[in-house]
Structures are given as C-alpha cells and as structure tokens.
Scaffold this motif. Structure first.
Motif, PDB file in Angstrom:
ATOM      1  N   GLN A  38      99.222 -19.951 -22.690  1.00 25.19           N
ATOM      2  CA  GLN A  38      97.925 -19.389 -22.308  1.00 25.19           C
ATOM      3  C   GLN A  38      97.694 -19.429 -20.800  1.00 25.19           C
ATOM      4  OE1 GLN A  38      96.173 -17.886 -24.694  1.00 25.19           O
ATOM      5  NE2 GLN A  38      97.816 -18.549 -26.078  1.00 25.19           N
ATOM      6  N   GLN A  39      98.615 -20.060 -20.075  1.00 30.83           N
ATOM      7  CA  GLN A  39      98.382 -20.265 -18.645  1.00 30.83           C
ATOM      8  C   GLN A  39      99.432 -19.626 -17.745  1.00 30.83           C
ATOM      9  OE1 GLN A  39      97.706 -24.697 -19.836  1.00 30.83           O
ATOM     10  NE2 GLN A  39      97.084 -24.522 -17.708  1.00 30.83           N
ATOM     11  N   VAL A  40     100.634 -19.415 -18.267  1.00 31.27           N
ATOM     12  CA  VAL A  40     101.737 -18.890 -17.458  1.00 31.27           C
ATOM     13  C   VAL A  40     102.270 -17.623 -18.080  1.00 31.27           C
ATOM     14  CG1 VAL A  40     104.041 -19.351 -16.509  1.00 31.27           C
ATOM     15  CG2 VAL A  40     102.380 -21.217 -16.732  1.00 31.27           C
ATOM     16  N   GLY A  41     102.486 -16.609 -17.257  1.00 33.05           N
ATOM     17  CA  GLY A  41     103.035 -15.360 -17.787  1.00 33.05           C
ATOM     18  C   GLY A  41     103.506 -14.438 -16.681  1.00 33.05           C
ATOM     19  N   TRP A  42     104.340 -13.497 -17.074  1.00 31.72           N
ATOM     20  CA  TRP A  42     104.824 -12.481 -16.148  1.00 31.72           C
ATOM     21  C   TRP A  42     103.893 -11.284 -16.146  1.00 31.72           C
ATOM     22  CZ3 TRP A  42     108.609 -11.754 -12.571  1.00 31.72           C
ATOM     23  CH2 TRP A  42     109.570 -12.763 -12.434  1.00 31.72           C
ATOM     24  N   TRP A  43     103.589 -10.774 -14.948  1.00 30.04           N
ATOM     25  CA  TRP A  43     102.885  -9.507 -14.829  1.00 30.04           C
ATOM     26  C   TRP A  43     103.873  -8.414 -15.222  1.00 30.04           C
ATOM     27  CZ3 TRP A  43      97.896  -8.602 -14.327  1.00 30.04           C
ATOM     28  CH2 TRP A  43      97.480  -7.308 -14.000  1.00 30.04           C
ATOM     29  N   PRO A  44     103.551  -7.582 -16.207  1.00 29.12           N
ATOM     30  CA  PRO A  44     104.565  -6.688 -16.794  1.00 29.12           C
ATOM     31  C   PRO A  44     105.037  -5.558 -15.889  1.00 29.12           C
ATOM     32  CG  PRO A  44     102.400  -6.231 -17.718  1.00 29.12           C
ATOM     33  CD  PRO A  44     102.245  -7.464 -16.872  1.00 29.12           C
ATOM     34  N   GLU A  45     104.209  -5.138 -14.934  1.00 33.80           N
ATOM     35  CA  GLU A  45     104.563  -4.002 -14.082  1.00 33.80           C
ATOM     36  C   GLU A  45     105.177  -4.484 -12.766  1.00 33.80           C
ATOM     37  OE1 GLU A  45     104.309  -0.967 -15.173  1.00 33.80           O
ATOM     38  OE2 GLU A  45     103.390  -1.654 -17.047  1.00 33.80           O
ATOM     39  N   PRO A  46     106.026  -3.639 -12.142  1.00 31.52           N
ATOM     40  CA  PRO A  46     106.554  -3.999 -10.811  1.00 31.52           C
ATOM     41  C   PRO A  46     105.421  -4.209  -9.812  1.00 31.52           C
ATOM     42  CG  PRO A  46     107.773  -2.148 -11.741  1.00 31.52           C
ATOM     43  CD  PRO A  46     106.586  -2.367 -12.635  1.00 31.52           C
ATOM     44  N   VAL A  47     105.532  -5.244  -8.993  1.00 25.37           N
ATOM     45  CA  VAL A  47     104.501  -5.567  -8.008  1.00 25.37           C
ATOM     46  C   VAL A  47     105.135  -5.619  -6.624  1.00 25.37           C
ATOM     47  CG1 VAL A  47     102.888  -7.321  -7.184  1.00 25.37           C
ATOM     48  CG2 VAL A  47     103.045  -6.829  -9.628  1.00 25.37           C
TER      49      VAL A  47
END
Length: 293
Positions: free
Chosen positions: A129-138
């Motif tokens: 619930q606290q850590v994750g990847w942003w799915p789109e290229p940044v």
C-alpha cells in the motif's frame, strides 16, 4: 561557477594540497548505453538487476541516509518521488529504516523513463500500500503534475547535461518540493580503478538477484554482454559525475530560488570514494545550514 565542459580529459586543479590530488579530471559528457532507447531491455534490466543487488547486499548509500532523513523532517513530507529509479536504487534498505526513524508511514513512488515494474518486488510485497512503480515513462525534467512529493535521484544526476539537471532542479523549485541528489559514482582514479572490477563483480553477484531471470543468466554467462555493458557504463558514469563545485554552479544559475541548498561530499565509512550530495529545501522550512566541499 561555470560547470566544466571537459574538452581535455585531465587538468591541474590549482588549490589541491598535494601533487597527486591536483591532477584533476574534467567532466566529460559521454554516452551511457543503457540510457539509449535502442538498448535491449534484457541488457538494461540485467545491468540494473546487478546494481540493485549490490545496493541490497552492500548498502553503499548508508552514509547519506541521515542527510535524507533530516531533509524529509525539514520538508514535513511523507511522500517520496524517486526519479530515474532503474532497479529501484537503495530503497530496499532505505525505506524501512527511514520509516522507522521518522515514526510515520511513508509513500514511495518509483519512476523511470524506462519503467521496470519487476524491480524492487520484495519491497513492494512488504509494503504493497506504500511502495509502487509509476506505470508510465517519466522524464525527470518534466514529471507529471500529480507526482508531487520529495524528489530523490540516486546515481542518476550524472546522466544529465548541466542545463538538463538545472531544469530538474527548477521544476522542483517551481512546485515548491524538496529535492535530493546522491551520487555513488565519483570522478577520481580510485573510482575508475574500482569500476574495472565490475565484470568480475557481475559474475559473482548475479546469482543473488531476485527475481533471477533466465534472460539475465544468458546475457551474463553464455553471451557476457551484461558484464561488458556494466563496465562501459560504469567508466562513463565516473567520467561524467559532477563535482560539488560544478553542482554549485548549476544551482547559481537558478538565481534567487528561495531555497536552501546543501552541496558537498559525505565520506564513506569503508575507504571508498565519498558520496556527492545536493539537497534543496524551501527556505520557509528553515533547514539547518550544512556546509560541504
């Protein structure tokens, strides 16, 4: 101070205390293969898997953890936006420790121009619930508006030309967000010597990678392109890493930003080259002054 352009690979630094310290490498804006869009994903991921495993096993960024903790406290934020995350950087060690020291739950968004959602899976399992990847290229120079928080860059500031790094800092200032840049690579003969050991390190470390992909084993042991890629990019990383005085020159071009900038080198506790840092905090947060060289 103007950032070094690096027309000559070596120069004499005028104020060094000893002759061997005065031999000074100018910064070279060279190309790292894994930065290129044409670099095969299997080779890029194999290299970042190696770097990530080294981060998890050796915790080389430990000396700068107190600096980041202090910056987060001063900014009063609990959301971290990690730019150019690659294999997820030092967060396997950093995240639980920072959260414990802050005494507050943190949110961590990992981002990259070439997202690798398989990286850092163990950390994501522990804190779903606290850590994750942003799915789109940044693009670190233009992160999406919804990505607001304390920006961090680990082992990635050297990838950018001075004007591009300036844009990264400026967008943080315009949004009123704190930002911290930490560099493990170093522009010195000691760092270059250590990088020469990279191919051997890749062969020894890859079996400890999790998850361990068959494609990684193929490109490491059968067709050893990952060790060669890690060696080449490691050398280039050292040669284009910024010195503190060059970072100060980039910050100076921002003008009166209303930020407190802390720039310097944090000594390593293992006899390794020091870690370079740049931390920017809005002056309204009243951080304590910290000098560096």
């Amino acid at each position: 101070m103007t950032a070094y352009t690096g027309r000559r690979p070596f120069d004499i630094k005028p104020n060094g205390p000893a002759a061997w310290q005065r031999l000074y490498m100018n910064r070279l804006q060279l190309m790292e293969i894994e930065d290129q869009s044409w670099c095969p994903a299997a080779l890029r991921n194999g290299t970042t898997d190696f770097l990530q495993t080294v981060m998890a096993l050796a915790d080389p960024y430990a000396p700068v953890r107190p600096l980041l903790l202090e910056a987060l406290k001063r900014c009063g934020t609990r959301r971290i936006i990690d730019l150019c995350s690659g294999g997820s950087g030092p967060w396997q060690r950093f995240f639980p420790t920072l959260q414990q020291d802050l005494g507050l739950p943190l949110q961590l968004s990992l981002t990259d121009l070439y997202p690798n959602p398989h990286a850092g899976l163990e950390l994501q399992r522990q804190y779903p619930q606290q850590v994750g990847w942003w799915p789109e290229p940044v693009d670190a120079q233009r992160p999406p508006e919804q990505l607001r928080g304390f920006y961090t860059l680990f082992t990635s500031g050297h990838h950018f030309r001075p004007e591009a790094l300036g844009r990264i800092l400026r967008q943080a200032v315009e949004k009123g967000q704190g930002i911290a840049l930490f560099e493990l690579s170093h522009r010195s003969f000691l760092a270059l010597f250590l990088v020469m050991l990279t191919p051997l390190a890749v062969l020894l470390v890859i079996p400890f990678c999790r998850p361990l992909r068959l494609s990684c084993l193929f490109w490491v042991y059968l067709v050893p392109l990952v060790p060669l890629l890690a060696l080449f990019d490691g050398i280039v990383s050292c040669l284009r890493t910024y010195k503190p005085e060059e970072l100060r020159g980039i910050v100076a071009r921002l003008g009166e930003s209303g930020y407190n900038w802390q720039i310097g080198e944090q000594p390593s506790d293992r006899g390794l080259p020091p870690l370079t840092y740049l931390i920017g905090i809005p002056c309204s947060n009243k951080p304590t002054e910290r000098s560096g060289s």
